[in-house]
Design a protein around this motif. Structure first.
Motif, mmCIF file in Angstrom:
data_model
loop_
_atom_site.group_PDB
_atom_site.id
_atom_site.type_symbol
_atom_site.label_atom_id
_atom_site.label_comp_id
_atom_site.label_asym_id
_atom_site.label_seq_id
_atom_site.Cartn_x
_atom_site.Cartn_y
_atom_site.Cartn_z
ATOM 1 N N ASN B 45 0.815 -1.201 0.000
ATOM 2 C CA ASN B 45 0.000 0.000 0.000
ATOM 3 C C ASN B 45 0.857 1.263 0.000
ATOM 4 O O ASN B 45 0.497 2.278 -0.582
ATOM 5 N N LEU B 46 2.012 1.177 0.657
ATOM 6 C CA LEU B 46 2.911 2.336 0.692
ATOM 7 C C LEU B 46 3.308 2.738 -0.718
ATOM 8 O O LEU B 46 3.179 3.898 -1.097
ATOM 9 N N ILE B 47 3.770 1.764 -1.488
ATOM 10 C CA ILE B 47 4.296 2.101 -2.811
ATOM 11 C C ILE B 47 3.165 2.291 -3.817
ATOM 12 O O ILE B 47 3.243 3.156 -4.683
ATOM 13 N N THR B 48 2.088 1.533 -3.680
ATOM 14 C CA THR B 48 1.022 1.655 -4.675
ATOM 15 C C THR B 48 -0.072 2.621 -4.236
ATOM 16 O O THR B 48 -0.486 3.480 -5.002
ATOM 17 N N ILE B 97 17.887 -1.244 -6.971
ATOM 18 C CA ILE B 97 18.473 -1.513 -8.295
ATOM 19 C C ILE B 97 17.361 -1.606 -9.339
ATOM 20 O O ILE B 97 17.467 -1.091 -10.444
ATOM 21 N N MET B 98 16.266 -2.253 -8.961
ATOM 22 C CA MET B 98 15.168 -2.458 -9.903
ATOM 23 C C MET B 98 14.391 -1.164 -10.163
ATOM 24 O O MET B 98 14.046 -0.858 -11.299
ATOM 25 N N SER B 99 14.125 -0.397 -9.101
ATOM 26 C CA SER B 99 13.189 0.718 -9.297
ATOM 27 C C SER B 99 13.833 2.009 -9.763
ATOM 28 O O SER B 99 13.166 2.820 -10.380
ATOM 29 N N TYR B 100 15.095 2.218 -9.453
ATOM 30 C CA TYR B 100 15.668 3.516 -9.805
ATOM 31 C C TYR B 100 15.502 3.844 -11.292
ATOM 32 O O TYR B 100 15.030 4.927 -11.631
ATOM 33 N N PRO B 101 15.876 2.907 -12.191
ATOM 34 C CA PRO B 101 15.674 3.237 -13.612
ATOM 35 C C PRO B 101 14.196 3.417 -13.976
ATOM 36 O O PRO B 101 13.856 4.298 -14.758
ATOM 37 N N TYR B 109 5.922 1.293 -16.666
ATOM 38 C CA TYR B 109 7.157 0.515 -16.745
ATOM 39 C C TYR B 109 7.458 -0.187 -15.438
ATOM 40 O O TYR B 109 7.917 -1.325 -15.406
ATOM 41 N N PHE B 110 7.177 0.513 -14.352
ATOM 42 C CA PHE B 110 7.492 -0.045 -13.044
ATOM 43 C C PHE B 110 6.699 -1.319 -12.795
ATOM 44 O O PHE B 110 7.245 -2.324 -12.342
ATOM 45 N N ALA B 111 5.407 -1.283 -13.119
ATOM 46 C CA ALA B 111 4.554 -2.455 -12.902
ATOM 47 C C ALA B 111 5.084 -3.662 -13.668
ATOM 48 O O ALA B 111 5.161 -4.765 -13.137
ATOM 49 N N VAL B 112 5.470 -3.425 -14.913
ATOM 50 C CA VAL B 112 5.974 -4.516 -15.744
ATOM 51 C C VAL B 112 7.305 -5.016 -15.189
ATOM 52 O O VAL B 112 7.551 -6.223 -15.093
ATOM 53 N N ALA B 113 8.157 -4.078 -14.793
ATOM 54 C CA ALA B 113 9.476 -4.448 -14.281
ATOM 55 C C ALA B 113 9.357 -5.309 -13.028
ATOM 56 O O ALA B 113 10.048 -6.315 -12.895
ATOM 57 N N THR B 114 8.446 -4.938 -12.122
ATOM 58 C CA THR B 114 8.304 -5.715 -10.888
ATOM 59 C C THR B 114 7.898 -7.145 -11.210
ATOM 60 O O THR B 114 8.418 -8.090 -10.636
ATOM 61 N N MET B 215 9.869 2.840 -1.840
ATOM 62 C CA MET B 215 10.100 1.475 -2.305
ATOM 63 C C MET B 215 11.026 0.738 -1.352
ATOM 64 O O MET B 215 10.831 -0.445 -1.063
ATOM 65 N N LEU B 216 12.061 1.414 -0.858
ATOM 66 C CA LEU B 216 13.002 0.773 0.062
ATOM 67 C C LEU B 216 12.271 0.327 1.331
ATOM 68 O O LEU B 216 12.433 -0.807 1.783
ATOM 69 N N ILE B 217 11.456 1.212 1.873
ATOM 70 C CA ILE B 217 10.717 0.870 3.094
ATOM 71 C C ILE B 217 9.783 -0.303 2.818
ATOM 72 O O ILE B 217 9.709 -1.263 3.583
#
Lengths: 246, 338
Positions: B45-48, B97-101, B109-114, B215-217
């Protein structure tokens, strides 16, 4: 007087379309400068170039002696140049006060302090009676005011207003005008993009006129309204010729 | 705020009382899973919900947490408490590493990457000998006679009650953290970013950084849930930890409860986990998926009629009763007239 913001030879292209061509002007401390011009003259593009939303093709933006050309928008805001949007972008899921608080958090991490700043700004902008209304439920006039209040909360040195009067009625326009003058009194500089001449003329110190991406003239309001090129750009060749005959 | 605190206290009190009222293993098991998934829901919930970045790969962090503590204990006999923290840190590093780009880009893009990263990590773990590959790890069990201190140290218990309280502490800590964040500068900034990138940038917010911090949290919390889960069931393999099922469970229960609200995940989990446990017990192997069918129906109904989730329905009812109490006080519609 030292210029606060210098726009030097800004050119912006989108593919082969030239939106701004070699535009230069300056804004001094505690001055209201207005940017006028017909639709599509490149006013908003210039706004985006100044605030970092676009990186200009060439030219420089100097703020307080520092080159800020192409810097990230949030960094430019941190330095003291804050803008509003022509198409209002109220944060709909937040109340008016929360909208303003979000801006106020720029210079504080403390919620209480942000609230204090927000209250003060709400007072100046006359939004206090509506502070608990959700952004989504506001009228267009109030949205425009929230837009200004949120930008003000970041405590800018230059406030850039993009058509903050369009679509408002006479009384509402008068309110915004007096707000602009109040802000000037407080020591702010303003750059205003606007169509409504009656509103712009009395409050501006200087007017810059754009047409088809180019600056056609610049000067105090009275000079600008009598300028032939301005009349041509605004009213068209035919009317220009008619007015010459008579 | 005070009202929310009261609701939180009531929820915690009810959950804390369950092990005293009943000793039924099935009920306690459901409560433990409910709390683990509610905490995962909070993390998601934090990130989304707050930052507006949809993640379909939270199983990756959940699995990394589970594997870190399990491998450390299995290979070197290190207490899961250390593994739990370390797992969180590793998961956060992977998340960075995953989310920064992705966060530099706008859009999905983020949803697909995850989604992709979770699958990649699963495949790595399947063929990684050091973590026993597809066979999975059975966590070595300490002798039954061990005293409570030793059990707590190695996070292994004979009965379910301690687990309920451990999970309850974890959930409480996370929900307090989330509501603190929601009402802090970060919460305001995330909401602004979610609604409009441009507005956020125009008032001096760096969206990339704030999304990354969140994202880190989120990854850290998910990994801790993973460690707790691994210690609770004492066996993990890549297919159950990194599966899309886990990621989807997290997404769905939060959506049902209410995205962007701190109480959303606990409400969603309270409906979903007992439902799936109940169907699993009653229908056994032949009933696999029945819970998902019922759940799918609920999700469809919710998204059609109340996109804010169950919490939205509750809020609406509360508002209605409030209005009735005040007695027809209309909205302030006066335009600016000063």
């Amino acid at each position: 007087m030292k210029p606060l913001l210098e726009i030097k030879n800004i050119t912006m292209k989108f593919g082969s379309l030239v939106a701004n061509e070699d535009v230069s002007f300056t804004i001094h401390e505690n001055e209201i400068v207005s940017l006028i011009g017909p639709n599509g003259a490149g006013k908003t593009t210039l706004f985006n170039c100044i605030t970092g939303f676009y990186k200009p093709y060439c030219g420089n933006v100097i703020f307080d002696g520092k080159d800020i050309t192409g810097m990230a928008p949030h960094k430019i805001c941190r330095l003291g140049v804050t803008r509003t949007f022509q198409i209002v972008k109220t944060l709909n899921e937040m109340t008016v006060k929360e909208n303003v608080m979000t801006g106020a958090f720029l210079h504080t991490n403390n919620r209480k302090k942000a609230e204090e700043i927000a209250e003060e700004i709400l007072d100046i902008t006359g939004l206090t009676p509506k502070k608990d209304v959700l952004g989504a439920n506001l009228t267009i006039a109030d949205r425009k005011r929230v837009e200004i209040a949120r930008a003000l909360a970041t405590n800018p040195r230059i406030l850039m207003l993009d058509e903050c009067m369009a679509g408002l009625n006479q009384t509402e326009i008068k309110d915004v005008m007096s707000l602009c003058l109040k802000l000037k009194e407080k020591g702010l500089s303003l750059l205003i993009v606007e169509h409504i001449m009656e509103a712009i003329m009395p409050i501006s110190d200087n007017i810059v006129v754009l047409n088809a991406g180019k600056k056609i003239t610049e000067g105090p309001p009275q000079e600008v309204v009598n300028n032939e090129e301005v009349i041509k750009a605004y009213l068209g060749e035919r009317y220009h010729a008619k007015s010459k005959k008579s | 705020m005070v009202r929310n605190k009261k609701i939180l206290l009531i929820i915690i009190a009810i959950l804390a009382l369950i092990p005293i009222i009943t000793k039924s293993k099935a009920v306690l098991n459901a409560v433990i899973l409910l709390l683990i998934f509610a905490t995962l829901g909070e993390a998601w919930n934090l990130i989304t919900g707050f930052a507006g970045q949809t993640s379909f790969g939270h199983a990756a962090f959940f699995g990394i947490g589970a594997y870190t503590s399990a491998v450390l204990y299995y290979r070197y006999g290190i207490t899961p408490w250390i593994g739990l923290i370390l797992g969180g840190i590793i998961a956060a590093a992977v998340a960075a590493i995953m989310s920064y780009p992705c966060f530099k880009l706008k859009g999905h893009y983020f949803a697909v990457a995850t989604l992709a990263v979770a699958e990649i990590i699963k495949q790595i773990f399947v063929s990684w000998k050091y973590v026993e590959g597809a066979t999975g790890i059975s966590i070595p069990i300490i002798p039954r006679s061990s005293d409570f201190i030793k059990r707590l140290f190695y996070l292994q218990f004979n009965e379910k009650t301690p687990w309920v309280y451990i999970c309850l502490v974890m959930f409480t800590a996370v929900i307090i953290l989330c509501s603190y964040l929601e009402n802090s500068k970060m919460g305001y900034y995330l909401k602004a970013i979610r609604e409009s990138h441009e507005v956020a940038e125009s008032i001096g917010i760096n969206p990339t950084n704030y999304k990354l911090y969140t994202m880190l949290i989120s990854a850290f919390i998910s990994a801790i849930c993973g460690s707790i889960y691994a210690q609770y069931i004492l066996y993990i393999d890549p297919f159950m930890m990194f599966s899309l099922d886990v990621s989807m469970k997290i997404v769905l229960l939060t959506v049902l409860g209410g995205v962007g609200n701190v109480f959303g995940p606990i409400i969603g989990a309270s409906i979903f986990i007992p439902l799936s446990e109940f169907t699993r017990i009653k229908l056994g192997g032949s009933g696999t998926g029945v819970d998902l069918m019922i759940y799918g129906l609920l999700i469809i109904l919710i998204t059609c009629y109340q996109p804010k989730g169950v919490i939205g329905i509750v809020q609406k009812l509360a508002e209605r009763s409030k209005k009735a109490n005040i007695g027809g006080e209309g909205k302030i519609e006066a335009t600016s007239g000063n």
